[in-house]
Structure formats: structure tokens, C-alpha cells
Design a protein around this motif. Sequence first.
Motif, PDB file in Angstrom:
ATOM      1  N   ILE A  38       0.755  -1.206  -0.176  1.00 31.55           N
ATOM      2  CA  ILE A  38      -0.010   0.011  -0.138  1.00 31.55           C
ATOM      3  C   ILE A  38       0.838   1.129  -0.071  1.00 31.55           C
ATOM      4  O   ILE A  38       0.322   2.434  -0.134  1.00 31.55           O
ATOM      5  N   ASN A  39       2.155   1.090   0.055  1.00 35.33           N
ATOM      6  CA  ASN A  39       2.982   2.298   0.390  1.00 35.33           C
ATOM      7  C   ASN A  39       2.834   3.214  -0.929  1.00 35.33           C
ATOM      8  O   ASN A  39       2.687   4.548  -0.865  1.00 35.33           O
ATOM      9  N   PRO A  40       2.804   2.753  -2.207  1.00 34.03           N
ATOM     10  CA  PRO A  40       2.672   3.554  -3.375  1.00 34.03           C
ATOM     11  C   PRO A  40       1.420   4.201  -3.466  1.00 34.03           C
ATOM     12  O   PRO A  40       1.437   5.355  -3.852  1.00 34.03           O
ATOM     13  N   LEU A  41       0.641   3.505  -2.788  1.00 31.19           N
ATOM     14  CA  LEU A  41      -0.968   4.096  -2.957  1.00 31.19           C
ATOM     15  C   LEU A  41      -0.972   5.414  -1.894  1.00 31.19           C
ATOM     16  O   LEU A  41      -1.578   6.491  -2.286  1.00 31.19           O
ATOM     17  N   ARG A  42      -0.506   5.138  -0.855  1.00 25.32           N
ATOM     18  CA  ARG A  42      -0.179   6.253   0.387  1.00 25.32           C
ATOM     19  C   ARG A  42       0.490   7.473  -0.366  1.00 25.32           C
ATOM     20  O   ARG A  42      -0.005   8.607  -0.140  1.00 25.32           O
ATOM     21  N   LEU A  43       1.459   7.108  -0.825  1.00 24.21           N
ATOM     22  CA  LEU A  43       2.330   8.264  -1.325  1.00 24.21           C
ATOM     23  C   LEU A  43       1.484   9.043  -2.523  1.00 24.21           C
ATOM     24  O   LEU A  43       1.666  10.169  -2.785  1.00 24.21           O
ATOM     25  N   SER A  44       0.848   8.291  -3.450  1.00 27.86           N
ATOM     26  CA  SER A  44       0.005   8.797  -4.478  1.00 27.86           C
ATOM     27  C   SER A  44      -0.924   9.803  -3.869  1.00 27.86           C
ATOM     28  O   SER A  44      -1.148  10.992  -4.426  1.00 27.86           O
ATOM     29  N   PHE A  45      -1.508   9.501  -2.799  1.00 28.50           N
ATOM     30  CA  PHE A  45      -2.431  10.341  -2.255  1.00 28.50           C
ATOM     31  C   PHE A  45      -1.720  11.763  -1.478  1.00 28.50           C
ATOM     32  O   PHE A  45      -2.456  12.545  -1.833  1.00 28.50           O
ATOM     33  N   ILE A  46      -0.740  11.470  -0.914  1.00 29.45           N
ATOM     34  CA  ILE A  46      -0.142  12.849  -0.416  1.00 29.45           C
ATOM     35  C   ILE A  46       0.096  13.662  -1.747  1.00 29.45           C
ATOM     36  O   ILE A  46       0.104  14.994  -1.760  1.00 29.45           O
ATOM     37  N   GLU A  47       0.965  12.931  -2.905  1.00 34.55           N
ATOM     38  CA  GLU A  47       1.516  13.697  -3.929  1.00 34.55           C
ATOM     39  C   GLU A  47       0.329  14.256  -4.716  1.00 34.55           C
ATOM     40  O   GLU A  47       0.598  15.179  -5.763  1.00 34.55           O
ATOM     41  N   GLY A  61       4.895   7.519  14.171  1.00 35.80           N
ATOM     42  CA  GLY A  61       4.740   6.023  13.952  1.00 35.80           C
ATOM     43  C   GLY A  61       5.334   5.185  13.034  1.00 35.80           C
ATOM     44  O   GLY A  61       4.621   4.578  12.214  1.00 35.80           O
ATOM     45  N   CYS A  62       6.564   5.815  12.763  1.00 36.56           N
ATOM     46  CA  CYS A  62       7.202   5.451  11.344  1.00 36.56           C
ATOM     47  C   CYS A  62       7.517   3.820  11.470  1.00 36.56           C
ATOM     48  O   CYS A  62       7.930   3.299  10.243  1.00 36.56           O
ATOM     49  N   GLY A  63       7.604   3.182  12.705  1.00 33.89           N
ATOM     50  CA  GLY A  63       7.944   1.899  12.513  1.00 33.89           C
ATOM     51  C   GLY A  63       9.502   1.556  12.071  1.00 33.89           C
ATOM     52  O   GLY A  63      10.441   2.419  12.168  1.00 33.89           O
ATOM     53  N   GLY A  64       9.338   0.543  11.004  1.00 37.98           N
ATOM     54  CA  GLY A  64      10.710   0.315  10.222  1.00 37.98           C
ATOM     55  C   GLY A  64      11.022   1.293   9.141  1.00 37.98           C
ATOM     56  O   GLY A  64      11.971   1.145   8.322  1.00 37.98           O
ATOM     57  N   GLY A  65      10.200   2.157   8.889  1.00 39.67           N
ATOM     58  CA  GLY A  65      10.674   3.489   7.907  1.00 39.67           C
ATOM     59  C   GLY A  65      10.107   3.121   6.451  1.00 39.67           C
ATOM     60  O   GLY A  65      10.467   3.952   5.593  1.00 39.67           O
ATOM     61  N   ILE A  66       9.126   2.334   6.139  1.00 38.49           N
ATOM     62  CA  ILE A  66       8.563   2.279   4.813  1.00 38.49           C
ATOM     63  C   ILE A  66       8.321   3.412   4.194  1.00 38.49           C
ATOM     64  O   ILE A  66       8.586   3.510   3.120  1.00 38.49           O
ATOM     65  N   LEU A  67       7.207   4.189   5.034  1.00 38.84           N
ATOM     66  CA  LEU A  67       6.760   5.232   4.328  1.00 38.84           C
ATOM     67  C   LEU A  67       7.756   6.542   4.425  1.00 38.84           C
ATOM     68  O   LEU A  67       7.878   7.197   3.542  1.00 38.84           O
ATOM     69  N   THR A  68       8.519   6.505   5.655  1.00 38.17           N
ATOM     70  CA  THR A  68       9.628   7.442   5.577  1.00 38.17           C
ATOM     71  C   THR A  68      10.676   7.496   4.375  1.00 38.17           C
ATOM     72  O   THR A  68      10.742   8.474   4.047  1.00 38.17           O
ATOM     73  N   GLU A  69      11.033   6.093   4.040  1.00 37.52           N
ATOM     74  CA  GLU A  69      11.948   6.249   2.791  1.00 37.52           C
ATOM     75  C   GLU A  69      11.217   6.604   1.823  1.00 37.52           C
ATOM     76  O   GLU A  69      11.807   7.245   0.839  1.00 37.52           O
ATOM     77  N   GLY A  70       9.839   6.396   1.355  1.00 37.29           N
ATOM     78  CA  GLY A  70       9.313   6.825   0.257  1.00 37.29           C
ATOM     79  C   GLY A  70       9.046   8.236   0.294  1.00 37.29           C
ATOM     80  O   GLY A  70       9.320   8.870  -0.911  1.00 37.29           O
ATOM     81  N   LEU A  71       8.808   8.822   1.450  1.00 40.72           N
ATOM     82  CA  LEU A  71       8.960  10.472   1.565  1.00 40.72           C
ATOM     83  C   LEU A  71      10.138  10.957   1.259  1.00 40.72           C
ATOM     84  O   LEU A  71      10.315  12.006   0.292  1.00 40.72           O
ATOM     85  N   ALA A  72      11.367  10.262   1.632  1.00 38.17           N
ATOM     86  CA  ALA A  72      12.711  10.978   1.430  1.00 38.17           C
ATOM     87  C   ALA A  72      12.809  10.693  -0.253  1.00 38.17           C
ATOM     88  O   ALA A  72      13.630  11.540  -0.742  1.00 38.17           O
ATOM     89  N   ARG A  73      12.602   9.553  -0.928  1.00 33.26           N
ATOM     90  CA  ARG A  73      12.778   9.339  -2.233  1.00 33.26           C
ATOM     91  C   ARG A  73      12.235  10.261  -2.962  1.00 33.26           C
ATOM     92  O   ARG A  73      12.672  10.849  -4.176  1.00 33.26           O
ATOM     93  N   ALA A  74      11.046  10.839  -2.607  1.00 34.42           N
ATOM     94  CA  ALA A  74      10.272  11.786  -3.287  1.00 34.42           C
ATOM     95  C   ALA A  74      10.766  13.343  -3.162  1.00 34.42           C
ATOM     96  O   ALA A  74      10.116  14.258  -3.559  1.00 34.42           O
ATOM     97  N   TYR A 153      -1.588  14.254   7.045  1.00 32.09           N
ATOM     98  CA  TYR A 153      -1.982  13.051   6.533  1.00 32.09           C
ATOM     99  C   TYR A 153      -2.331  11.870   7.293  1.00 32.09           C
ATOM    100  O   TYR A 153      -1.321  11.399   8.050  1.00 32.09           O
ATOM    101  N   LEU A 154      -3.501  11.409   7.422  1.00 34.65           N
ATOM    102  CA  LEU A 154      -3.785  10.323   8.458  1.00 34.65           C
ATOM    103  C   LEU A 154      -4.316   8.933   7.851  1.00 34.65           C
ATOM    104  O   LEU A 154      -4.919   9.197   6.748  1.00 34.65           O
ATOM    105  N   SER A 155      -4.274   7.907   8.127  1.00 31.69           N
ATOM    106  CA  SER A 155      -4.801   6.711   7.903  1.00 31.69           C
ATOM    107  C   SER A 155      -5.049   5.813   8.990  1.00 31.69           C
ATOM    108  O   SER A 155      -4.388   5.737   9.791  1.00 31.69           O
ATOM    109  N   THR A 156      -6.342   5.125   8.920  1.00 30.95           N
ATOM    110  CA  THR A 156      -6.628   4.118  10.084  1.00 30.95           C
ATOM    111  C   THR A 156      -7.723   3.309   9.621  1.00 30.95           C
ATOM    112  O   THR A 156      -8.269   3.261   8.444  1.00 30.95           O
ATOM    113  N   LEU A 157      -8.546   2.790  10.505  1.00 31.06           N
ATOM    114  CA  LEU A 157      -9.466   1.786  10.329  1.00 31.06           C
ATOM    115  C   LEU A 157     -10.826   2.227  10.651  1.00 31.06           C
ATOM    116  O   LEU A 157     -10.742   2.432  11.629  1.00 31.06           O
TER     117      LEU A 157
END
Length: 237
Positions: A38-47, A61-74, A153-157
Motif C-alpha cells: 500500500i505504500n505507493p498508494l499512500r504516497l500517491s494520495f499525498i502527492e 509512528g514510522c516503525g521500520g521506515g517504509i513510508l519514511t523512505e518513500g517520502l525521502a525518495r520523493a 495525512y492520516l490513515s486508520t480503520l
Amino acid sequence: MNATERPRNADPDELEKFSALAAHWWDSKGPMAPLHAINPLRLSFIERFDDLADLRVLDVGCGGGILTEGLARAGARACGVDLAEDALAAARQHASSQGLPIEYRHCAIEELAALEPAGFDLVTCMEMLEHVPDPAAVVQACAQLLKPGGALYLSTLNRNPKSFLMAIVGAEHLLQIVPRGTHDYARFIKPSELAGWCRQAGLEVDAQQGLHYNPLTRTYSLGRDVDVNYLMRCHRP
């Protein structure tokens, strides 16, 4: 904890759960596979709304940095914050191996808000609110960290019978997409509740969108239906 230390807005069992997954954060075929998917989808929503280039961005709540790295690469100047130490160690190690200059901090979001009010152009808080005792306090802290005009930007259930069937019965027990016990239905958050917390924190709600999973094709997509997983964008006027 000493007598003067404020209790942290965190569930020790949840922190232990995500720290135990530290070795698996960057295994795109392992238990964290849904986050990678889902990371590409989260990034596409932000961008869709924000150009991340050279923005100072905080991933809460970055955890292991999956989204964080996507933000940095953008192109963002990315910082991640979490209380799960082992997950942060995995995040630092992976960012270093990729040559990404990401700053990771081990502290509570409320503590960071006190240290750096209005310090960030954009804040993300994804798949985290349903894991803390007081999610409204997290939203308040995120709002404090935003510069005027900055976006959150927030996401939850969502919390309803459909989300229980799909996110817990389906995803955890039948399809085993995520480990059993990942979610607690009582902590799911209705969009109206989340939007209310955002407005109480002085934010204006701009958009929301659903995140859908197709069990037949095993793919994720964005759509209008916010009955289960959903994303929300707000901004600080």
C-alpha cells in the motif's frame, strides 16, 4: 518511570508487538507485505495535493521506515519518530544501506510537539492511531507540529461490522494477510470521529479516500468507499 515523568501515550503490548517484527520490516514477502503493497498508494494520495520536494516532513509512528523512505525518495527532508526501539533500529539500518539521510527519533509525538512546535511543513501518521490509548492526543500533537498552511495525512480503520469482517475475520484469520492480533476492533476510528479530533486541534479537513483490498487479485487500490481502511488530509490554516 519517575514521579515527574509524564506517562507516554503508548500501549506497551503494541510496542512489543511491532518491535518483535523488526527483522521483518523490509521483507516485502513477510508479515509486513501489506505495508509494502500500500505504500505507493499512500504516497500517491499525498502527492496528489503536495509536492514533497524539499519539504520538512515528519512520519509519526514510522516503525521500520517504509513510508519514511518513500517520502525521502520523493525529495522530502524526512524525519521519523516512534517508540518501538527495535523497529527504529531496523529503520536506521535500512536507510543507511540505501544512502538516505533520514533522521529517526525515539520519543513520543507529544514530547516532540513540545520541542518543535510548528517545525514541519507536512506530517504523516499512517496505521498508527488505532494502536494508541489516546488517538485524539496524537492528532493534537501532530497539529502542533505543523507550520501554518502545513498538511497532516492520516490513515486508520473505520469501526463498523464490515470493517470487523474484512480487517479482522478476513485479513487476520481467513486470508492471514497480517498476523493475528494485529488489530483491536474497539480501537477502530470512524471518519466522523477522526475529523472531529482534527477540527478540535484547529485543522480543516480537506479530503478522505478509501483504501481497498481485492482478495481475488490480491491487489490494493484507492476508491471512494471508506467503510474499512481510509486516508484523510487536513491542513493548518
